[in-house]
Design an enzyme around this catalytic site. Sequence first.
Site, PDB file in Angstrom:
ATOM      1  N   HIS A 180      -7.436   0.723  -6.300  1.00 53.80           N
ATOM      2  CA  HIS A 180      -7.639  -0.084  -5.079  1.00 53.80           C
ATOM      3  C   HIS A 180      -8.361  -1.380  -5.494  1.00 53.80           C
ATOM      4  O   HIS A 180      -9.520  -1.591  -5.149  1.00 53.80           O
ATOM      5  CB  HIS A 180      -8.457   0.723  -4.063  1.00 53.80           C
ATOM      6  CG  HIS A 180      -8.467   0.145  -2.685  1.00 53.80           C
ATOM      7  ND1 HIS A 180      -7.668  -0.927  -2.303  1.00 53.80           N
ATOM      8  CD2 HIS A 180      -9.182   0.487  -1.572  1.00 53.80           C
ATOM      9  CE1 HIS A 180      -7.895  -1.197  -1.031  1.00 53.80           C
ATOM     10  NE2 HIS A 180      -8.807  -0.364  -0.569  1.00 53.80           N
ATOM     11  N   ASP A 234     -17.174   7.456  -1.573  1.00 52.70           N
ATOM     12  CA  ASP A 234     -15.909   7.326  -0.845  1.00 52.70           C
ATOM     13  C   ASP A 234     -15.610   8.699  -0.231  1.00 52.70           C
ATOM     14  O   ASP A 234     -16.295   9.690  -0.538  1.00 52.70           O
ATOM     15  CB  ASP A 234     -14.807   6.893  -1.846  1.00 52.70           C
ATOM     16  CG  ASP A 234     -13.474   6.568  -1.185  1.00 52.70           C
ATOM     17  OD1 ASP A 234     -13.418   6.436   0.058  1.00 52.70           O
ATOM     18  OD2 ASP A 234     -12.466   6.435  -1.916  1.00 52.70           O
ATOM     19  N   ARG A 253     -13.588  -8.477   2.280  1.00 55.26           N
ATOM     20  CA  ARG A 253     -12.160  -8.257   1.978  1.00 55.26           C
ATOM     21  C   ARG A 253     -11.378  -9.523   2.311  1.00 55.26           C
ATOM     22  O   ARG A 253     -10.484  -9.935   1.586  1.00 55.26           O
ATOM     23  CB  ARG A 253     -11.612  -7.075   2.799  1.00 55.26           C
ATOM     24  CG  ARG A 253     -12.173  -5.716   2.429  1.00 55.26           C
ATOM     25  CD  ARG A 253     -11.740  -5.278   1.048  1.00 55.26           C
ATOM     26  NE  ARG A 253     -10.295  -5.261   0.883  1.00 55.26           N
ATOM     27  CZ  ARG A 253      -9.497  -4.246   1.238  1.00 55.26           C
ATOM     28  NH1 ARG A 253     -10.013  -3.152   1.746  1.00 55.26           N
ATOM     29  NH2 ARG A 253      -8.184  -4.306   1.062  1.00 55.26           N
ATOM     30  N   GLN A 267     -10.277  -3.888  -3.030  1.00 52.01           N
ATOM     31  CA  GLN A 267     -11.589  -3.461  -2.543  1.00 52.01           C
ATOM     32  C   GLN A 267     -12.684  -3.842  -3.527  1.00 52.01           C
ATOM     33  O   GLN A 267     -13.793  -4.216  -3.147  1.00 52.01           O
ATOM     34  CB  GLN A 267     -11.589  -1.941  -2.314  1.00 52.01           C
ATOM     35  CG  GLN A 267     -12.891  -1.426  -1.746  1.00 52.01           C
ATOM     36  CD  GLN A 267     -13.151  -1.893  -0.322  1.00 52.01           C
ATOM     37  OE1 GLN A 267     -12.287  -1.763   0.529  1.00 52.01           O
ATOM     38  NE2 GLN A 267     -14.330  -2.451  -0.059  1.00 52.01           N
ATOM     39  N   ARG A 292       0.887  -1.182   0.000  1.00 55.52           N
ATOM     40  CA  ARG A 292       0.000   0.000   0.000  1.00 55.52           C
ATOM     41  C   ARG A 292       0.912   1.216   0.000  1.00 55.52           C
ATOM     42  O   ARG A 292       1.728   1.404   0.901  1.00 55.52           O
ATOM     43  CB  ARG A 292      -0.904   0.006   1.232  1.00 55.52           C
ATOM     44  CG  ARG A 292      -1.612   1.342   1.408  1.00 55.52           C
ATOM     45  CD  ARG A 292      -2.701   1.315   2.436  1.00 55.52           C
ATOM     46  NE  ARG A 292      -3.876   0.625   1.936  1.00 55.52           N
ATOM     47  CZ  ARG A 292      -5.086   0.731   2.471  1.00 55.52           C
ATOM     48  NH1 ARG A 292      -5.284   1.489   3.536  1.00 55.52           N
ATOM     49  NH2 ARG A 292      -6.106   0.074   1.956  1.00 55.52           N
ATOM     50  N   CYS A 337     -16.250   1.907   0.774  1.00 59.22           N
ATOM     51  CA  CYS A 337     -15.100   1.045   1.128  1.00 59.22           C
ATOM     52  C   CYS A 337     -14.680   1.201   2.573  1.00 59.22           C
ATOM     53  O   CYS A 337     -14.018   0.324   3.115  1.00 59.22           O
ATOM     54  CB  CYS A 337     -13.943   1.311   0.171  1.00 59.22           C
ATOM     55  SG  CYS A 337     -13.267   2.984   0.288  1.00 59.22           S
TER      56      CYS A 337
END
Length: 311
Positions: free
Chosen positions: A137, A225, A293, A140, A110, A265
């Site tokens: 991402h 988001d 996840r 996700q 990340r 998310c």
Amino acid sequence: MATTKTPPPRHFLTLRDLAPEELRRMLRRASELKAMQRRGERYQPLVNRTLAMIFEKSSTRTRVSFEVGMAQFGGHALFLSPRDTQLGRGEPIEDSARVLSRMVDAIMIRTFEHSKVERFSAHSLVPVINGLTDRFHPCQLLADMQTYLEHRGDIAGKTVLWVGDGNNMCHSYINAAAQLDFRLRIACPEGYEPEAAVLQAAAGRCEILRDPIAAAEGVDLVVTDVWASMGQESEQAERARAFAGFRVDAALMSRAHPEALFMHCLPAHRGEEVTAEVIDGPQAVVWDEAENRLHAQKALLELLLIGEVAT
Ligand code: CP
Ligand code: NVA
């Protein structure tokens, strides 16, 4: 001495690293792994295998889901932060990739620049997984698409509304639209559109709209988001002004299909990008989305480290 040439590893940097059919199979496999875990079935295909996890940004879900997933699979996960590794003191990314990939079986990263995971993967002997960059991402999206499939079936032919920033999550939704064949409406303020190069990947399936309420008409899934992503903290106030009309609230949800779902998310800011009424309401599936996840990434690890599993 005879040398055997090992095939290059398979990486997962964006959703486009999977063929559409492979992605569909992985989503089904994720639900199967979830059911196995719920039944208490022991399935440990990764005994003695190690996943290194490099986090240059904060995380709750990504860290815990990968670490728990490796533990459930009989393997081990290693948390590495730039604060206490040589990466944080300027050791070249290429050298870190060469060294780590001689010791571990897969590496999750990340970080900020997407080019960093690309450079890392180019020098890694083992699979590299993008755990979020400024541009994408993809992990996700595995969880989001698994969640949609579990609640409503195949997303092909459906219409998804993205509300807010044309950010890493939005880019990954664009890739998902191309892979899984759904229409994507993107309601964002001027100046906050997704990158044109990413949009091109799903040309014909995506449209940019400026009125989020009108854009919500009849959609099957509403997603939003945060307004300021990690690394954009200094833009918080300016973004709060730009996105003021882009909050997902009950009025917006009422324009969507009555069976529409709401996803985020997480982490969420109630009262900013979404009202408490929506995120804590009956159409929200955010907790399933967060749990998935774990299951979706187990399916990903299985594919990258073991290969195709017959389902
Ligand atoms: N959604 C997500 O990636 O959460 P974390 O930042 O907590 O990992
Ligand atoms: N767009 C957000 C996603 C967090 C999981 C960020 O990059 O901070």
